[in-house]
Design an enzyme around this catalytic site. Sequence first.
Site, PDB file in Angstrom:
ATOM      1  N   TYR A  71      -3.451 -14.864   7.252  1.00  0.00           N
ATOM      2  CA  TYR A  71      -2.103 -15.194   6.784  1.00  0.00           C
ATOM      3  C   TYR A  71      -2.045 -16.602   6.210  1.00  0.00           C
ATOM      4  CZ  TYR A  71      -0.059 -10.825   8.160  1.00  0.00           C
ATOM      5  OH  TYR A  71       0.245  -9.487   8.212  1.00  0.00           O
ATOM      6  N   ASN A 106       8.135  -8.086  -0.011  1.00  0.00           N
ATOM      7  CA  ASN A 106       7.123  -9.131  -0.171  1.00  0.00           C
ATOM      8  C   ASN A 106       7.431 -10.311   0.746  1.00  0.00           C
ATOM      9  OD1 ASN A 106       6.086  -7.472  -2.167  1.00  0.00           O
ATOM     10  ND2 ASN A 106       7.202  -8.520  -3.800  1.00  0.00           N
ATOM     11  N   VAL A 107       6.386 -10.996   1.123  1.00  0.00           N
ATOM     12  CA  VAL A 107       6.536 -12.115   2.078  1.00  0.00           C
ATOM     13  C   VAL A 107       6.134 -13.438   1.426  1.00  0.00           C
ATOM     14  CG1 VAL A 107       6.193 -10.649   4.119  1.00  0.00           C
ATOM     15  CG2 VAL A 107       4.190 -11.630   2.960  1.00  0.00           C
ATOM     16  N   ASP A 108       6.055 -13.420   0.080  1.00  0.00           N
ATOM     17  CA  ASP A 108       5.488 -14.564  -0.658  1.00  0.00           C
ATOM     18  C   ASP A 108       6.518 -15.592  -1.110  1.00  0.00           C
ATOM     19  OD1 ASP A 108       4.953 -12.208  -3.391  1.00  0.00           O
ATOM     20  OD2 ASP A 108       6.744 -13.391  -2.945  1.00  0.00           O
ATOM     21  N   HIS A 123      10.442  -7.709   5.334  1.00  0.00           N
ATOM     22  CA  HIS A 123       9.227  -7.799   6.136  1.00  0.00           C
ATOM     23  C   HIS A 123       8.860  -9.225   6.506  1.00  0.00           C
ATOM     24  CE1 HIS A 123       8.028  -3.635   4.380  1.00  0.00           C
ATOM     25  NE2 HIS A 123       8.929  -3.539   5.345  1.00  0.00           N
ATOM     26  N   CYS A 154       6.165 -23.652  24.668  1.00  0.00           N
ATOM     27  CA  CYS A 154       6.148 -22.778  25.856  1.00  0.00           C
ATOM     28  C   CYS A 154       4.739 -22.233  26.099  1.00  0.00           C
ATOM     29  CB  CYS A 154       7.132 -21.611  25.670  1.00  0.00           C
ATOM     30  SG  CYS A 154       6.463 -20.258  24.681  1.00  0.00           S
ATOM     31  N   GLY A 191       7.887  -2.206  -8.554  1.00  0.00           N
ATOM     32  CA  GLY A 191       6.553  -2.516  -8.047  1.00  0.00           C
ATOM     33  C   GLY A 191       6.321  -2.161  -6.602  1.00  0.00           C
ATOM     34  N   THR A 192       6.823  -0.998  -6.191  1.00  0.00           N
ATOM     35  CA  THR A 192       6.505  -0.562  -4.834  1.00  0.00           C
ATOM     36  C   THR A 192       5.972   0.860  -4.851  1.00  0.00           C
ATOM     37  OG1 THR A 192       7.313  -0.233  -2.579  1.00  0.00           O
ATOM     38  CG2 THR A 192       8.902   0.143  -4.339  1.00  0.00           C
ATOM     39  N   ASN A 217       7.442   0.718 -12.500  1.00  0.00           N
ATOM     40  CA  ASN A 217       6.166   0.684 -11.796  1.00  0.00           C
ATOM     41  C   ASN A 217       5.046   0.894 -12.800  1.00  0.00           C
ATOM     42  OD1 ASN A 217       3.891   1.425  -9.977  1.00  0.00           O
ATOM     43  ND2 ASN A 217       5.500   1.294  -8.411  1.00  0.00           N
TER      44      ASN A 217
HETATM   45  C1  BV8 Z   1       8.250   0.825  11.857  1.00  0.00           C
HETATM   46  C2  BV8 Z   1       4.506  -7.326   5.991  1.00  0.00           C
HETATM   47  C3  BV8 Z   1       8.623   1.814  13.888  1.00  0.00           C
HETATM   48  C4  BV8 Z   1       3.197  -7.747   6.586  1.00  0.00           C
HETATM   49  C5  BV8 Z   1       4.411  -4.905   5.742  1.00  0.00           C
HETATM   50  C6  BV8 Z   1       4.140   7.998   9.390  1.00  0.00           C
HETATM   51  C7  BV8 Z   1       2.797   7.924   9.718  1.00  0.00           C
HETATM   52  C8  BV8 Z   1       2.202   6.734  10.157  1.00  0.00           C
HETATM   53  C9  BV8 Z   1       2.971   5.560  10.266  1.00  0.00           C
HETATM   54  C10 BV8 Z   1       4.301   5.664   9.928  1.00  0.00           C
HETATM   55  C11 BV8 Z   1       4.896   6.842   9.501  1.00  0.00           C
HETATM   56  N1  BV8 Z   1       6.211   6.592   9.234  1.00  0.00           N
HETATM   57  C12 BV8 Z   1       6.472   5.314   9.491  1.00  0.00           C
HETATM   58  C13 BV8 Z   1       5.325   4.740   9.919  1.00  0.00           C
HETATM   59  C14 BV8 Z   1       5.094   3.396  10.302  1.00  0.00           C
HETATM   60  C15 BV8 Z   1       4.886   2.459   9.137  1.00  0.00           C
HETATM   61  C16 BV8 Z   1       4.714   3.106   7.806  1.00  0.00           C
HETATM   62  O1  BV8 Z   1       5.670   3.290   7.066  1.00  0.00           O
HETATM   63  N2  BV8 Z   1       3.464   3.434   7.495  1.00  0.00           N
HETATM   64  C17 BV8 Z   1       3.156   4.021   6.214  1.00  0.00           C
HETATM   65  C18 BV8 Z   1       1.750   3.597   5.816  1.00  0.00           C
HETATM   66  C19 BV8 Z   1       3.277   5.527   6.335  1.00  0.00           C
HETATM   67  N3  BV8 Z   1       6.052   1.628   9.109  1.00  0.00           N
HETATM   68  C20 BV8 Z   1       6.092   0.613   9.984  1.00  0.00           C
HETATM   69  O2  BV8 Z   1       5.228   0.385  10.804  1.00  0.00           O
HETATM   70  C21 BV8 Z   1       7.364  -0.215   9.928  1.00  0.00           C
HETATM   71  N4  BV8 Z   1       7.899  -0.271  11.247  1.00  0.00           N
HETATM   72  O3  BV8 Z   1       8.255   1.917  11.347  1.00  0.00           O
HETATM   73  O4  BV8 Z   1       8.555   0.623  13.141  1.00  0.00           O
HETATM   74  C22 BV8 Z   1       9.191   1.483  15.170  1.00  0.00           C
HETATM   75  C23 BV8 Z   1      10.284   2.231  15.608  1.00  0.00           C
HETATM   76  C24 BV8 Z   1      10.800   1.968  16.840  1.00  0.00           C
HETATM   77  C25 BV8 Z   1      10.249   0.946  17.626  1.00  0.00           C
HETATM   78  C26 BV8 Z   1       9.167   0.199  17.157  1.00  0.00           C
HETATM   79  C27 BV8 Z   1       8.630   0.459  15.926  1.00  0.00           C
HETATM   80  C28 BV8 Z   1       7.010  -1.641   9.514  1.00  0.00           C
HETATM   81  C29 BV8 Z   1       6.489  -1.621   8.110  1.00  0.00           C
HETATM   82  C30 BV8 Z   1       6.311  -3.064   7.628  1.00  0.00           C
HETATM   83  C31 BV8 Z   1       4.835  -3.408   7.644  1.00  0.00           C
HETATM   84  N5  BV8 Z   1       4.668  -4.730   7.018  1.00  0.00           N
HETATM   85  N6  BV8 Z   1       4.334  -6.126   5.180  1.00  0.00           N
HETATM   86  C32 BV8 Z   1       2.288  -8.345   5.536  1.00  0.00           C
HETATM   87  O5  BV8 Z   1       2.702  -8.561   4.378  1.00  0.00           O
HETATM   88  O6  BV8 Z   1       1.124  -8.617   5.899  1.00  0.00           O
HETATM   89  S1  BV8 Z   1       4.224  -3.534   4.762  1.00  0.00           S
HETATM   90  C33 BV8 Z   1       3.456  -3.981   3.341  1.00  0.00           C
HETATM   91  O7  BV8 Z   1       2.878  -2.819   2.839  1.00  0.00           O
HETATM   92  C34 BV8 Z   1       4.395  -4.441   2.246  1.00  0.00           C
HETATM   93  O8  BV8 Z   1       5.402  -5.275   2.755  1.00  0.00           O
HETATM   94  C35 BV8 Z   1       4.881  -3.170   1.672  1.00  0.00           C
HETATM   95  O9  BV8 Z   1       5.986  -2.695   2.378  1.00  0.00           O
HETATM   96  C36 BV8 Z   1       3.701  -2.252   1.923  1.00  0.00           C
HETATM   97  C37 BV8 Z   1       2.888  -2.159   0.651  1.00  0.00           C
HETATM   98  O10 BV8 Z   1       3.666  -1.513  -0.206  1.00  0.00           O
HETATM   99  P1  BV8 Z   1       3.985  -2.150  -1.652  1.00  0.00           P
HETATM  100  O11 BV8 Z   1       4.727  -3.421  -1.554  1.00  0.00           O
HETATM  101  O12 BV8 Z   1       4.619  -1.023  -2.337  1.00  0.00           O
HETATM  102  O13 BV8 Z   1       2.633  -2.543  -2.262  1.00  0.00           O
HETATM  103  P2  BV8 Z   1       1.508  -1.544  -2.654  1.00  0.00           P
HETATM  104  O14 BV8 Z   1       0.316  -2.366  -2.825  1.00  0.00           O
HETATM  105  O15 BV8 Z   1       1.494  -0.393  -1.694  1.00  0.00           O
HETATM  106  O16 BV8 Z   1       1.979  -0.935  -4.056  1.00  0.00           O
HETATM  107  C38 BV8 Z   1       2.089  -1.799  -5.164  1.00  0.00           C
HETATM  108  C39 BV8 Z   1       2.828  -1.010  -6.212  1.00  0.00           C
HETATM  109  O17 BV8 Z   1       3.006  -1.865  -7.334  1.00  0.00           O
HETATM  110  C40 BV8 Z   1       2.057   0.204  -6.707  1.00  0.00           C
HETATM  111  O18 BV8 Z   1       2.960   1.297  -6.827  1.00  0.00           O
HETATM  112  C41 BV8 Z   1       1.557  -0.216  -8.102  1.00  0.00           C
HETATM  113  O19 BV8 Z   1       1.530   0.867  -9.018  1.00  0.00           O
HETATM  114  C42 BV8 Z   1       2.631  -1.182  -8.517  1.00  0.00           C
HETATM  115  N7  BV8 Z   1       2.204  -2.228  -9.443  1.00  0.00           N
HETATM  116  C43 BV8 Z   1       1.034  -2.907  -9.474  1.00  0.00           C
HETATM  117  N8  BV8 Z   1       1.085  -3.847 -10.448  1.00  0.00           N
HETATM  118  C44 BV8 Z   1       2.313  -3.760 -11.016  1.00  0.00           C
HETATM  119  C45 BV8 Z   1       3.035  -2.733 -10.390  1.00  0.00           C
HETATM  120  N9  BV8 Z   1       4.289  -2.403 -10.736  1.00  0.00           N
HETATM  121  C46 BV8 Z   1       4.859  -3.113 -11.743  1.00  0.00           C
HETATM  122  N10 BV8 Z   1       4.238  -4.118 -12.385  1.00  0.00           N
HETATM  123  C47 BV8 Z   1       2.967  -4.461 -12.058  1.00  0.00           C
HETATM  124  N11 BV8 Z   1       2.355  -5.480 -12.719  1.00  0.00           N
HETATM  125 ZN    ZN Z   2       7.492 -20.274  22.610  1.00  0.00          ZN
END
Ligand code: BV8
Ligand code: ZN
Length: 249
Positions: A71, A106-108, A123, A154, A191-192, A217
């Site tokens: 990170y 995004n977190v940037d 996020h 702490c 872009g998601t 996208n």
């Molecule tokens: C939760 C922060 C539950 C950290 C992130 C089913 C099966 C298994 C798991 C799950 C499920 N359903 C839900 C889950 C859990 C999980 C989930 O959704 N998993 C997915 C994989 C299925 N969700 C979670 O865990 C969430 N929490 O559900 O809690 C719970 C309930 C009760 C009690 C306790 C818990 C939490 C999710 C958040 C995780 N943290 N980020 C960090 O940054 O390190 S997620 C992270 O990945 C991003 O923030 C983002 O959300 C995700 C990536 O997705 P994108 O941003 O879309 O990026 P990606 O690379 O995937 O895609 C890029 C896109 O851009 C592409 O489409 C590409 O074509 C396009 N692109 C590229 N270049 C361009 C462009 N578009 C335009 N212009 C360009 N130039």
């Molecule tokens: Zn503390």
Amino acid sequence: MISVPTFSEVLLGTLRGAERVAILTGAGASKESGIPTFRDADDALWGRYDVRDLATPEAFGRNPKLVWDWYEARRRAAAGVAPNAGHAAIARLEEKILEVTVITQNVDGLHQRAGSTRVIELHGSLFRVRCSRCDRVFADWSGRGPHVPPRCACRGLLRPDVVWFGEMLSIEAIQSARRAAGRADALLVVGTSAVVQPAASVPLEAMRAGAYVLEINAEPTPLTGVVNESVIGRSGDVLPALWRAAWGE
Ligand code: BV8
Ligand code: ZN
């Protein structure tokens, strides 16, 4: 020859008359700033790790220093790049539309640096850390001793203030995102890959509430067949083109 994207008159009319617009962004919106997306395995520094393995509480529990260093590298990378033309076009929407809400995965921190004033960080952020024991949040954690990760007063380990896989989003963030999407005249989805929940449900909630939803996208996603309109292209090209089509230079 870059094809100039075209937009429907319905979309342009909706934007010109809109009072409230929301924009849901993912890693693709920052790609042109030089930040790799989650799907870019070509990230030399960390390519050997799967993001899904590192962005979890388990990984941090197993190897806090590795996760902390990852990170820190991402934070330095984000601090070292500039917002791109897509971020700027999103920020400029505030000149024309009464209420513009950016809902970002995004977190940037690039939307805020581009000038967007209402940003919901679903996020979390690379620019804050949180105590894994007492939840205290720090915007500055320098000088907290030689340990990696540093420790809170702490004695708890500090961790990035981001939402890891398997962790709940802040109720406040997801509720305000749903409210903004539910009241929007238009929602832009930029872009998601629309896979990660609950963020990926925001566009569906907007559509159900009657918003006009445009996806921008580089390639089709699970949302493409569902939204009102989809433009395939880079956000840094399409968003400025959308601005020009709606309001001229
Ligand atoms: C939760 C922060 C539950 C950290 C992130 C089913 C099966 C298994 C798991 C799950 C499920 N359903 C839900 C889950 C859990 C999980 C989930 O959704 N998993 C997915 C994989 C299925 N969700 C979670 O865990 C969430 N929490 O559900 O809690 C719970 C309930 C009760 C009690 C306790 C818990 C939490 C999710 C958040 C995780 N943290 N980020 C960090 O940054 O390190 S997620 C992270 O990945 C991003 O923030 C983002 O959300 C995700 C990536 O997705 P994108 O941003 O879309 O990026 P990606 O690379 O995937 O895609 C890029 C896109 O851009 C592409 O489409 C590409 O074509 C396009 N692109 C590229 N270049 C361009 C462009 N578009 C335009 N212009 C360009 N130039
Ligand atoms: Zn503390």
